[in-house]
Structure formats: C-alpha cells, structure tokens
Write an enzyme that holds these catalytic residues in place. Structure first.
Site, PDB file in Angstrom:
ATOM      1  N   ASN A   1       0.849  -1.079   0.101  1.00 46.13           N
ATOM      2  CA  ASN A   1       0.108   0.047   0.034  1.00 46.13           C
ATOM      3  C   ASN A   1       0.760   1.249   0.196  1.00 46.13           C
ATOM      4  O   ASN A   1       1.527   1.627   0.966  1.00 46.13           O
ATOM      5  CB  ASN A   1      -0.950  -0.083   1.301  1.00 46.13           C
TER       6      ASN A   1
ATOM      7  N   LYS B   1      -0.030   4.311  -0.098  1.00 45.33           N
ATOM      8  CA  LYS B   1      -0.513   5.314   0.235  1.00 45.33           C
ATOM      9  C   LYS B   1      -0.240   6.676  -0.429  1.00 45.33           C
ATOM     10  O   LYS B   1      -0.101   6.426  -1.826  1.00 45.33           O
ATOM     11  CB  LYS B   1       0.021   5.612   1.744  1.00 45.33           C
TER      12      LYS B   1
ATOM     13  N   HIS C   1      -9.578   1.167   5.253  1.00 46.93           N
ATOM     14  CA  HIS C   1      -8.286   1.286   5.830  1.00 46.93           C
ATOM     15  C   HIS C   1      -8.635   2.576   7.085  1.00 46.93           C
ATOM     16  O   HIS C   1      -9.464   3.509   6.926  1.00 46.93           O
ATOM     17  CB  HIS C   1      -7.308   1.992   4.845  1.00 46.93           C
TER      18      HIS C   1
ATOM     19  N   GLU D   1      -6.792   4.913   7.771  1.00 47.83           N
ATOM     20  CA  GLU D   1      -6.569   6.370   7.697  1.00 47.83           C
ATOM     21  C   GLU D   1      -7.951   6.824   6.860  1.00 47.83           C
ATOM     22  O   GLU D   1      -8.072   8.119   7.149  1.00 47.83           O
ATOM     23  CB  GLU D   1      -5.435   6.362   6.814  1.00 47.83           C
TER      24      GLU D   1
ATOM     25  N   GLU E   1      -5.203  -4.712  10.627  1.00 42.65           N
ATOM     26  CA  GLU E   1      -4.272  -3.752  10.868  1.00 42.65           C
ATOM     27  C   GLU E   1      -4.626  -2.944  12.336  1.00 42.65           C
ATOM     28  O   GLU E   1      -5.304  -2.280  12.297  1.00 42.65           O
ATOM     29  CB  GLU E   1      -4.221  -2.678   9.715  1.00 42.65           C
TER      30      GLU E   1
ATOM     31  N   GLY F   1       2.524   2.450  10.821  1.00 45.00           N
ATOM     32  CA  GLY F   1       3.768   3.490  10.664  1.00 45.00           C
ATOM     33  C   GLY F   1       4.320   3.761  11.937  1.00 45.00           C
ATOM     34  O   GLY F   1       5.018   4.950  12.078  1.00 45.00           O
TER      35      GLY F   1
ATOM     36  N   SER G   1       3.629  -2.058  10.324  1.00 43.31           N
ATOM     37  CA  SER G   1       4.941  -2.003  10.502  1.00 43.31           C
ATOM     38  C   SER G   1       5.536  -3.257  10.350  1.00 43.31           C
ATOM     39  O   SER G   1       6.555  -3.894  10.891  1.00 43.31           O
ATOM     40  CB  SER G   1       5.315  -1.626  11.988  1.00 43.31           C
TER      41      SER G   1
HETATM   42  P1  13P Z   1       3.214   0.606   7.777  1.00 41.70           P
HETATM   43  O1  13P Z   1       3.516  -0.959   7.109  1.00 41.70           O
HETATM   44  O2  13P Z   1       3.861   1.653   7.084  1.00 41.70           O
HETATM   45  O3  13P Z   1       3.085   0.535   9.031  1.00 41.70           O
HETATM   46  O4  13P Z   1       1.719   0.866   6.939  1.00 41.70           O
HETATM   47  C1  13P Z   1       0.703  -0.622   7.439  1.00 41.70           C
HETATM   48  C2  13P Z   1      -0.583  -0.072   6.424  1.00 41.70           C
HETATM   49  O5  13P Z   1      -1.410   0.798   6.984  1.00 41.70           O
HETATM   50  C3  13P Z   1      -0.685  -0.622   5.121  1.00 41.70           C
HETATM   51  O6  13P Z   1      -1.948  -0.413   4.912  1.00 41.70           O
END
Ligand code: 13P
Length: 255
Positions: A9, A11, A95, A97, A167, A173, A212
């Site tokens: 992803n 982002k 997600h 976010e 997640e 992150g 992560s």
């Molecule tokens: P990270 O791997 O940067 O922690 O992000 C995970 C994520 O949100 C994947 O959709």
C-alpha cells in the site's frame, strides 16, 4: 492450504519517476516468485502507468480506495467500473486512515464492499482497533463489529474471493508491529467469527496482517497459521525490503 498475498500500500507516495523505477526494481527482485500472490497499490493517479509497467509480470494491481457510484454526476469520484477498466484486481477499503480522516463508517465501507463484489473486484477489507481500544480489551469487539457490517448485510459468502487485512491502528507506521502471537490470536478470532456463519468460507479467506511489517519481522509473523501474508505500507516503497517480505511469505507457506 491458503496461498498468501503480500500487497504494498503505497498510500500518498509516488511520482511518475518513482513508479517507473520502483516497478522496474520489483520486477528484477521478484521474477519469478512462486507460492505467493503479489500486488501493489499505487495512488490512483498512477494506476494506469503502473499497469503498463507491470505487464507480463507476476505482480497484480491494487487500488487504495473506491467510491460508491458507478457513473454520473459525482465530481471527483473514482468508480469500481473505472478501476476494473484499467486492470485493477484488488481494492483496499476501510483503511484506518480513511476511517479517521474521511469519517468512513462501517456501513459505508460495507456498501463499497458490495460494489466491488458486483464488479468482480477483490475487496481488501481493513479492520483493526486503536491503541485505547486495545488497552481496554476491546480488540475482538471492534473487529467483530467491523466484520459484522459486511456479514450482516451481504452474508458470509461475500468473503469468498475477498481479503481481510487485520491492521491494529497502533502498529501502523509506528515501527511497533504486533507480535506474531498477538496477531495470530486476532487472526484466529476473525476466522472463527466468520466460521460461525460459514466454516468453508472462513477456512479459505485470506487474512493479511498489516502494521510495521518489514524485512526483519515478516518471516516470524508468517510462521503463524492464520496469518496469510501482509499489507505493507512503508516497506513496500523499497523494492529490496518488499521482496524479502514476499519471499518470506512464499517460504513460510510452502506446502
Ligand atoms: P506500515 O507498514 O507503514 O506500518 O503501514 C501499514 C499499512 O497501513 C498498510 O495498509
């Protein structure tokens, strides 16, 4: 045996140069890898360019979002029909976010799930609890509620040929991944929750872990029986790290 899926992803990261370079490097690192499905989800702006660059490779195309309507007067929206038209296979929905910054509700996400199924696209439904919910012992209740929004409206069969990504928000992150045992416990809960409605669907559904995941912790996460791959954020922007994660999944789940 379930075939794992490792998906990047990206982002809100990328440029034309970056798409060209990262995909060229991924193709070098990942040709060929057997025993693991692989996908990348660049920003929608670059999906078409990415599709072109992925041609003939073993890497599928994913998108990070979809809107509900298929066409018409919906300024700024991107439809499932358009994603399908340019060759997208997977679409991330729910997600954290988007739940946080765009106030997307469980019900709204369930509608997106339905639209994707209708168009023959594979939903990657993200679920997971916040740090406060985790500390309050609400992880299972939160995940169950997020799953039920789909289960109660579309039925368990909607999860045939669909993907769930667990997640935990506190792991995204932060560099603080869930431990393999922590993640396994939630993945098992998710599978058991679906099995209450349909054991066969539950046995087959892919449940990725995200939060992560990196080149150092992936292999251990994949030793867990209910972890079927990963949804990778930051580490998917580096071809070498992403390739290590893909190969770890293929190796761990080899039959
Ligand atoms: P990270 O791997 O940067 O922690 O992000 C995970 C994520 O949100 C994947 O959709």
């Amino acid at each position: 045996m379930r075939r794992p899926l490792v998906m990047g992803n990206w982002k809100l990261n990328g440029s034309k140069n970056m798409v060209n370079e990262l995909i060229a490097n991924l193709r070098n690192e990942l040709s060929p890898v057997y025993g693991c499905d692989i996908a990348i989800a660049p920003p929608v702006m670059y999906l078409d360019l990415a599709k072109h660059n992925l041609s003939g490779s073993c890497i599928a195309l994913g998108a990070q979002n979809v809107d509900l309507n298929l066409s018409g007067a919906y300024t700024g929206d991107i439809s499932a029909a358009m994603l399908k038209d340019i060759g997208t296979r997977y679409v991330i929905i729910g997600h954290s976010e988007r739940r946080t910054y765009h106030k997307e509700s469980d019900e709204f996400i369930a509608k997106k799930f339905a639209v994707l199924k209708e168009k023959g696209l594979i939903p990657v439904l993200c679920i997971g609890e916040s740090e406060a919910e985790n500390e309050a012992g609400q992880t299972e209740a939160v995940c169950a509620k997020q799953l039920d929004a789909v289960l109660d409206t579309l039925g368990a069969s909607a999860f045939e040929n669909a993907v769930i990504a667990y997640e935990p928000i506190w792991a995204i992150g932060t560099g603080k991944s869930a431990t393999p045992a922590q993640a396994q416990a939630v993945h098992k809960f998710i599978r058991d929750h679906i099995a209450k409605k349909d054991a066969d669907v539950a046995k087959k559904v892919i449940i990725q872990y995200g939060g992560s995941v990196n080149a150092s912790n992936a292999a251990e996460l994949f030793t867990q029986p209910d972890i079927d791959g990963a949804l990778v954020g930051g580490a998917s922007l580096k071809a070498d790290a992403f390739a290590v994660i893909v190969k770890a999944a293929a190796e761990a789940k080899r039959v």
